[in-house]
Enzyme design. Structure first.
Site, short mmCIF file in Angstrom:
data_model
loop_
_atom_site.label_atom_id
_atom_site.label_comp_id
_atom_site.label_asym_id
_atom_site.label_seq_id
_atom_site.Cartn_x
_atom_site.Cartn_y
_atom_site.Cartn_z
N ASN A 188 0.84 -1.20 0.00
CA ASN A 188 0.00 0.00 0.00
C ASN A 188 0.87 1.24 0.00
O ASN A 188 1.95 1.25 0.57
CB ASN A 188 -0.96 0.02 1.21
CG ASN A 188 -0.28 -0.46 2.49
OD1 ASN A 188 0.55 0.25 3.07
ND2 ASN A 188 -0.60 -1.67 2.93
N GLY A 237 -7.13 -4.59 1.26
CA GLY A 237 -7.46 -5.87 0.65
C GLY A 237 -8.00 -5.83 -0.77
O GLY A 237 -8.55 -6.82 -1.24
N ASP A 273 -2.69 -1.08 7.49
CA ASP A 273 -1.43 -0.51 7.97
C ASP A 273 -1.48 1.01 8.13
O ASP A 273 -0.45 1.66 8.32
CB ASP A 273 -0.30 -0.87 6.98
CG ASP A 273 -0.09 -2.37 6.89
OD1 ASP A 273 0.10 -3.00 7.94
OD2 ASP A 273 -0.12 -2.92 5.78
N HIS A 298 4.55 0.69 1.58
CA HIS A 298 4.81 -0.59 2.26
C HIS A 298 4.57 -1.70 1.25
O HIS A 298 3.52 -1.74 0.61
CB HIS A 298 3.87 -0.74 3.45
CG HIS A 298 3.89 -2.10 4.06
ND1 HIS A 298 5.05 -2.73 4.44
CD2 HIS A 298 2.87 -2.99 4.34
CE1 HIS A 298 4.76 -3.93 4.95
NE2 HIS A 298 3.46 -4.10 4.88
N HIS A 341 5.54 -6.14 0.22
CA HIS A 341 6.09 -7.42 0.66
C HIS A 341 7.03 -7.94 -0.42
O HIS A 341 6.99 -9.12 -0.77
CB HIS A 341 4.97 -8.42 0.95
CG HIS A 341 4.27 -8.21 2.25
ND1 HIS A 341 3.99 -9.22 3.13
CD2 HIS A 341 3.83 -7.08 2.85
CE1 HIS A 341 3.37 -8.74 4.20
NE2 HIS A 341 3.25 -7.44 4.05
N ASP A 399 24.37 5.13 -3.77
CA ASP A 399 23.69 6.17 -4.54
C ASP A 399 22.43 6.65 -3.84
O ASP A 399 21.94 7.75 -4.13
CB ASP A 399 23.30 5.64 -5.93
CG ASP A 399 24.46 5.64 -6.92
OD1 ASP A 399 25.39 6.45 -6.76
OD2 ASP A 399 24.42 4.83 -7.86
N HIS A 452 8.61 -8.93 9.21
CA HIS A 452 7.48 -8.41 8.45
C HIS A 452 7.93 -7.98 7.05
O HIS A 452 7.82 -8.77 6.11
CB HIS A 452 6.85 -7.27 9.25
CG HIS A 452 5.57 -6.74 8.68
ND1 HIS A 452 4.65 -6.04 9.40
CD2 HIS A 452 5.07 -6.80 7.42
CE1 HIS A 452 3.63 -5.70 8.64
NE2 HIS A 452 3.86 -6.16 7.43
N TYR A 512 24.53 14.64 -10.47
CA TYR A 512 23.78 13.58 -11.17
C TYR A 512 22.41 14.13 -11.50
O TYR A 512 21.82 14.86 -10.73
CB TYR A 512 23.64 12.36 -10.26
CG TYR A 512 22.86 11.23 -10.86
CD1 TYR A 512 23.50 10.22 -11.57
CD2 TYR A 512 21.47 11.18 -10.75
CE1 TYR A 512 22.79 9.17 -12.14
CE2 TYR A 512 20.75 10.13 -11.33
CZ TYR A 512 21.40 9.14 -12.01
OH TYR A 512 20.69 8.11 -12.58
#
Lengths: 234, 234, 234, 234
Positions: free
Chosen positions: D30, D47, D77, D96, D98, D121, D172, D230
């Site tokens: 998310n 979900g 979350d 966030h 996984h 970097d 997690h 850069y």
């Protein structure tokens, strides 16, 4: 219209191979090409994502790193490319990526041993890795010194830049080159694959050794030199 | 129009599976097919990238490696294919790739043990690996001797080429075969998958063993032979 | 038109997720669904490649494995599916794949430990692995006995099939289930991901341990049961 | 039409990068964004699979986690995001995921050492990892305490959230942030890549060390701060 449009197009196309071949994420990586007669180098602008890159964004410079044409800042790695063009007179393209397995070998500060014919089809040596750069060199002129480290490695190791068209810069990642920008990127594709194969090989058999010289020569010279019989001879 | 167009089309289609299934990068890999009655073999031309390959580029040869039709040079691995057709009389297709995990096992000079039913569904033995080639053989007639090494391995190990349709050539990579070019490529897809599964299995449990003979036979013979009940019986 | 077309469509769609989610190559894998009131199971036909599969190819059977509708032979794994439907009364779909990392754990004959919240979001236990099947069971009625091994494992380990919707069959691969065919495939997608995460975790830290019970329960019960607050409550 | 449509669109686009960049499967992950003047946070609903997500589904909340606009339940979350916005005043987006390799390091409870210039970097420190959460914190207010653990880690380790825009929550997975939602996701893409590179590096050379401070500073400051060269300076 620029008289170097053909060169910009070649370099643009070669840069676009980097995301297509999954050689780097986001903006990482850069390819350049050179017009040897004019002494003009074309290179990707710094920090531009590939999906936004356009032919007209490609920056033109001379061999002293002075911009000849273009409104954008050239790749921050430009001085490394320029130095390679100066000292490797027969090359026409240079490619730098952060491809995952090649970077892992560079970060491990390990040369990639020649463990099979996929490797030997492209180079007879290991893929060499530079020394870790000294603090003095980092502070002096970092990107120029990156090029100097590659040159020192090739001089010290008696490596022929026409036979070993790739190198790992310690703690950083790969540079590859070739007769034109497309060949430079092709070598980055091959390097990533042999880097992955070598990783896996040593995890199946930790005592796997460099293959015998006869097999290396057989594969290298069926693809390169006057007795080559691989490909269509063009 | 060539009377062998149907064969060229079959071989073209089978070759195009190599990039689709990620079995090799750039120009690596080649598939051939044979018309047994005519004694004509069709094979990929040497060094042609897949996105440029056309049906009419497929080269036709006889079993003595003489070109029968086509303007391009055949695959540099042609003599290996031809020898397999001569000695394995029921096969109709041969495939050679540089797929990553299969090459890693070949470079590690390790046979792939039969660690599970995905493997046993396709062959009862390990995937065998040849000896490292002697310098004499490399210099004599390299691609022919590659074929000879495969034949010697199957003769010495009492392996049945109709039950074990794949082999690893040490320090090089896999060859697979089957009743037609499509089945030969199918076997390369399966080999790459079982090569990856075996790699991972041994990294989870280094003492994993070949599965029991009863389970191997159950899986192999539910797919092969007169009592097979897998598939639609065609 | 079949009165079970809705079920065939559900099962067809769930099967097509297998290649989309890279859960198996070629023809491997199969998903089934059940109409509990009618006692009718729909399952993929045996050995059909996914790109050729059509809704009307899905085979219908009763709980005694007798074909009710369809011209094709059902999946060779049908008896395993049927037995699960008989003994797990609240499930509506079953999925079997040969996904790479899950197969590797099954071939290693190792349960996948609960090493993090991605795992705990879906099940509180490890992903259990069956015993290696005895020669007697292999010869008796192999696919039925595969189901029996799963049932024995769940009975012996006091595992709840509604909380642990996945299992590894030793030397073979995963079976997953759920309230409908789509959920059964979803669980196979999740299983492959946690199998890969667990593989990598233990290669970074070989002494990584099952996470604490409080964290498992927190994550599992924020997604499941009467106090769940993840998702939209539907 | 909502006066925050621009914010919802930004957050929607940033969330859609998660599946495009393979940062998570199914519904995991998310991204949120904040309008600092209005004190309004926009976040993915809980979900919802990415292929069903619409701009109008993005939920608006205030900094006390009260829904301001939207019919759906916000990400489970959310309280972690909110706490980061409260304590990291210059950030405009939080992400966030996984993603596989970052989760593996989090599950291994290991900080990712700074092994090369791809890492340097983007941040000068290792990617830090929190402590394992105590049972008391898990039961109290889990998602809020997840945020507190991140804050404690940064305070205790004297880490600057503007220089280290990423963290691993033990057992997690990763949280990243940046000046806007797009930069927060960009940092998740970079984190997954350096997590993979570090994994591979340590499997080639188990004694690979954090690179020297001079090289870290050179790379970080050529991209960040007043002397950066850069990119295009925008």
């Amino acid at each position: 219209m620029s008289k170097y449009t053909y060169l910009k197009e070649q370099v643009y196309e070669a840069n676009m191979e980097i995301p297509r071949e999954n050689l780097a994420i986001v903006t990482f990586g850069n390819v350049s090409g050179i017009d040897r007669e004019a002494g003009v180098i074309a290179i990707k602008p710094s920090g531009v994502p590939y999906h936004k890159l356009r032919v007209e964004d490609i920056v033109l410079l001379d061999l002293e790193n002075q911009v000849v044409e273009g409104n954008m800042r050239p790749s921050s790695d430009t001085k490394t490319h320029t130095l390679l063009y100066k000292h490797f007179p027969s090359i026409g393209g240079v490619c730098h990526t952060h491809s995952t397995y090649a970077v892992a070998w560079a970060q491990a500060i390990r040369a990639i041993p020649n463990l099979g014919t996929t490797h030997a089809d492209h180079l007879t040596s290991a893929v060499p890795v530079t020394e870790v750069m000294s603090d003095e060199m980092i502070q002096r002129d970092y990107e120029l010194e990156t090029g100097n480290q590659i040159l020192d490695l090739f001089a010290g190791g008696k490596l022929n830049y026409e036979e070993t068209e790739m190198v790992l810069v310690a703690c950083h990642g790969p540079f590859t080159w070739g007769k034109d920008p497309a060949k430079a990127v092709y070598n980055s594709v091959v390097l990533e694959e042999i880097a992955k194969m070598a990783y896996l090989t040593l995890h199946i058999n930790p005592s796997a050794q460099t293959i015998k010289q006869g097999l290396i020569d057989k594969h290298y010279f069926r693809k390169h030199g006057k007795d080559a019989y691989y490909g269509q001879g063009c």
